[in-house]
Design a protein around this motif. Structure first.
Motif, PDB file in Angstrom:
ATOM      1  N   LEU A   1      20.300  76.895  51.497  1.00 35.24           N
ATOM      2  CA  LEU A   1      20.987  77.943  52.243  1.00 35.24           C
ATOM      3  C   LEU A   1      22.493  77.697  52.262  1.00 35.24           C
ATOM      4  N   GLY A   2      22.875  76.445  52.450  1.00 39.27           N
ATOM      5  CA  GLY A   2      24.291  76.102  52.451  1.00 39.27           C
ATOM      6  C   GLY A   2      24.947  76.394  51.117  1.00 39.27           C
ATOM      7  N   ALA A   3      24.225  76.137  50.016  1.00 40.20           N
ATOM      8  CA  ALA A   3      24.764  76.412  48.682  1.00 40.20           C
ATOM      9  C   ALA A   3      24.960  77.910  48.473  1.00 40.20           C
ATOM     10  N   VAL A   4      24.015  78.713  48.955  1.00 43.40           N
ATOM     11  CA  VAL A   4      24.130  80.166  48.842  1.00 43.40           C
ATOM     12  C   VAL A   4      25.335  80.659  49.648  1.00 43.40           C
ATOM     13  N   PHE A   5      25.466  80.168  50.866  1.00 38.81           N
ATOM     14  CA  PHE A   5      26.597  80.554  51.708  1.00 38.81           C
ATOM     15  C   PHE A   5      27.912  80.168  51.043  1.00 38.81           C
ATOM     16  N   LEU A   6      27.956  78.963  50.491  1.00 35.29           N
ATOM     17  CA  LEU A   6      29.175  78.467  49.855  1.00 35.29           C
ATOM     18  C   LEU A   6      29.572  79.346  48.669  1.00 35.29           C
ATOM     19  N   ALA A   7      28.603  79.729  47.844  1.00 27.49           N
ATOM     20  CA  ALA A   7      28.889  80.549  46.668  1.00 27.49           C
ATOM     21  C   ALA A   7      29.434  81.919  47.071  1.00 27.49           C
ATOM     22  N   ILE A   8      28.811  82.537  48.069  1.00 29.05           N
ATOM     23  CA  ILE A   8      29.257  83.861  48.507  1.00 29.05           C
ATOM     24  C   ILE A   8      30.643  83.780  49.145  1.00 29.05           C
ATOM     25  N   ALA A   9      30.832  82.781  49.996  1.00 21.96           N
ATOM     26  CA  ALA A   9      32.122  82.629  50.672  1.00 21.96           C
ATOM     27  C   ALA A   9      33.239  82.360  49.669  1.00 21.96           C
ATOM     28  N   LEU A  10      32.966  81.517  48.680  1.00 16.29           N
ATOM     29  CA  LEU A  10      33.987  81.208  47.682  1.00 16.29           C
ATOM     30  C   LEU A  10      34.364  82.451  46.876  1.00 16.29           C
TER      31      LEU A  10
ATOM     32  N   THR B   1      47.313  84.787  53.419  1.00 13.52           N
ATOM     33  CA  THR B   1      48.718  84.512  53.727  1.00 13.52           C
ATOM     34  C   THR B   1      49.278  83.417  52.834  1.00 13.52           C
ATOM     35  N   ARG B   2      48.480  82.413  52.543  1.00 18.42           N
ATOM     36  CA  ARG B   2      48.938  81.336  51.655  1.00 18.42           C
ATOM     37  C   ARG B   2      49.201  81.881  50.254  1.00 18.42           C
ATOM     38  N   SER B   3      48.333  82.777  49.785  1.00 17.59           N
ATOM     39  CA  SER B   3      48.497  83.338  48.458  1.00 17.59           C
ATOM     40  C   SER B   3      49.719  84.247  48.395  1.00 17.59           C
ATOM     41  N   VAL B   4      49.943  85.029  49.449  1.00 20.59           N
ATOM     42  CA  VAL B   4      51.107  85.906  49.484  1.00 20.59           C
ATOM     43  C   VAL B   4      52.393  85.093  49.471  1.00 20.59           C
ATOM     44  N   GLN B   5      52.418  84.032  50.254  1.00 23.27           N
ATOM     45  CA  GLN B   5      53.650  83.258  50.379  1.00 23.27           C
ATOM     46  C   GLN B   5      53.907  82.351  49.178  1.00 23.27           C
ATOM     47  N   ASP B   6      52.853  81.742  48.636  1.00 27.89           N
ATOM     48  CA  ASP B   6      53.039  80.724  47.607  1.00 27.89           C
ATOM     49  C   ASP B   6      52.476  81.090  46.244  1.00 27.89           C
ATOM     50  N   GLY B   7      51.868  82.260  46.113  1.00 24.48           N
ATOM     51  CA  GLY B   7      51.374  82.684  44.814  1.00 24.48           C
ATOM     52  C   GLY B   7      49.882  82.505  44.641  1.00 24.48           C
ATOM     53  N   GLY B   8      49.365  83.076  43.556  1.00 26.35           N
ATOM     54  CA  GLY B   8      47.929  83.074  43.316  1.00 26.35           C
ATOM     55  C   GLY B   8      47.333  81.693  43.148  1.00 26.35           C
ATOM     56  N   ARG B   9      48.054  80.784  42.498  1.00 27.37           N
ATOM     57  CA  ARG B   9      47.505  79.445  42.314  1.00 27.37           C
ATOM     58  C   ARG B   9      47.290  78.757  43.653  1.00 27.37           C
ATOM     59  N   ALA B  10      48.258  78.910  44.558  1.00 27.04           N
ATOM     60  CA  ALA B  10      48.113  78.321  45.889  1.00 27.04           C
ATOM     61  C   ALA B  10      46.939  78.949  46.631  1.00 27.04           C
ATOM     62  N   GLY B  11      46.742  80.258  46.438  1.00 26.61           N
ATOM     63  CA  GLY B  11      45.611  80.914  47.082  1.00 26.61           C
ATOM     64  C   GLY B  11      44.286  80.407  46.570  1.00 26.61           C
ATOM     65  N   ILE B  12      44.183  80.217  45.254  1.00 27.23           N
ATOM     66  CA  ILE B  12      42.944  79.699  44.671  1.00 27.23           C
ATOM     67  C   ILE B  12      42.684  78.267  45.126  1.00 27.23           C
ATOM     68  N   VAL B  13      43.737  77.454  45.130  1.00 30.06           N
ATOM     69  CA  VAL B  13      43.586  76.073  45.597  1.00 30.06           C
ATOM     70  C   VAL B  13      43.172  76.056  47.064  1.00 30.06           C
ATOM     71  N   SER B  14      43.745  76.963  47.859  1.00 31.21           N
ATOM     72  CA  SER B  14      43.372  77.055  49.268  1.00 31.21           C
ATOM     73  C   SER B  14      41.910  77.456  49.428  1.00 31.21           C
ATOM     74  N   ALA B  15      41.450  78.381  48.583  1.00 33.40           N
ATOM     75  CA  ALA B  15      40.042  78.785  48.632  1.00 33.40           C
ATOM     76  C   ALA B  15      39.133  77.607  48.343  1.00 33.40           C
ATOM     77  N   LEU B  16      39.488  76.809  47.340  1.00 31.70           N
ATOM     78  CA  LEU B  16      38.684  75.631  47.013  1.00 31.70           C
ATOM     79  C   LEU B  16      38.721  74.614  48.157  1.00 31.70           C
ATOM     80  N   GLY B  17      39.878  74.479  48.789  1.00 35.09           N
ATOM     81  CA  GLY B  17      39.984  73.546  49.909  1.00 35.09           C
ATOM     82  C   GLY B  17      39.171  73.980  51.110  1.00 35.09           C
ATOM     83  N   VAL B  18      39.252  75.272  51.433  1.00 36.06           N
ATOM     84  CA  VAL B  18      38.483  75.799  52.566  1.00 36.06           C
ATOM     85  C   VAL B  18      36.995  75.592  52.342  1.00 36.06           C
ATOM     86  N   GLU B  19      36.525  75.872  51.135  1.00 32.30           N
ATOM     87  CA  GLU B  19      35.091  75.736  50.883  1.00 32.30           C
ATOM     88  C   GLU B  19      34.668  74.278  50.721  1.00 32.30           C
ATOM     89  N   THR B  20      35.608  73.398  50.417  1.00 29.79           N
ATOM     90  CA  THR B  20      35.292  71.969  50.506  1.00 29.79           C
ATOM     91  C   THR B  20      34.986  71.593  51.949  1.00 29.79           C
TER      92      THR B  20
END
Length: 208
Positions: free
Chosen positions: A155-164, A27-46
């Protein structure tokens, strides 16, 4: 199949099912564009990284053992999602949609987008419970405390990579949809209503 491969497969299955994080990024990417979606992905995985470190350090048990702390986190997370939802509902159409193509960009926005994504994940106590229950299932028996922490980090690193990877795919899908769903004040207003409703729905889901 060794424990790491089994963990990667289980993570792949779990992450492939759209959950609150993926829906938020889309939803963030749809509303604010791809850059916002990518930044949101990085934030979520942080936020995911913090949850993993909390589980590795044994602090997740503190949250589960103290109902008040868990309740405060849960209501804080729901409140923040509700705040984002109300903000989306009240958001005016963008300057570009209104016809002002020369409007200056808001250079602070990526920072706010990243912060919002971190907090959305970080304030969800259900993620704490997830890692507390999920990671230990794939640990070999007979590990020392130090080895346990090391294995949980892997295990956390593997999960993080897949989720990202999945998060970024959803961000790109949202960016592809944005051109069709945005562009005029009327479309932007409808999209704001949908986005706000989704955020409010996610807020309610956190409280369930």
């Amino acid at each position: 199949m060794n424990s790491l491969a089994a963990f990667a497969l289980a993570t792949l299955v779990l992450v492939a099912v759209p959950g609150p994080n993926l829906i938020y990024i889309l939803t963030r990417s749809v509303q604010d564009g791809g850059r916002a979606g990518i930044v949101s992905a990085l934030g979520v995985e942080t936020g995911t990284l913090v949850h993993v470190l909390v589980a590795v350090c044994g602090l997740a048990a503190f949250v589960t053992d103290h109902p008040i702390v868990f309740a405060v986190l849960r209501h804080a997370g729901a409140g923040y999602l509700a705040y984002l939802g109300v903000g989306a509902l009240r958001r005016p159409p963008s300057a570009v949609a209104a016809g002002d193509a020369d409007a200056p960009p808001d250079r602070r926005r990526p920072i706010r987008v990243y912060r919002d994504a971190v907090l959305v994940n970080l304030l969800n106590p259900k993620v704490v419970l997830f890692f507390l229950a999920f990671l230990p299932q794939f640990l070999p028996a007979g590990l020392t405390p130090a080895d346990t922490r090391s294995h949980m980090l892997v295990l956390g690193a593997v999960f993080l990579a897949i989720a990202l990877a999945f998060d970024l795919c959803y961000a790109l899908v949202g960016a592809a949809l944005a051109g069709r769903l945005r562009g005029t004040p009327r479309r932007e207003r409808r999209l704001s209503y949908v986005t706000g409703g989704i955020h409010l729905g996610l807020a309610a889901l956190v409280l369930v």
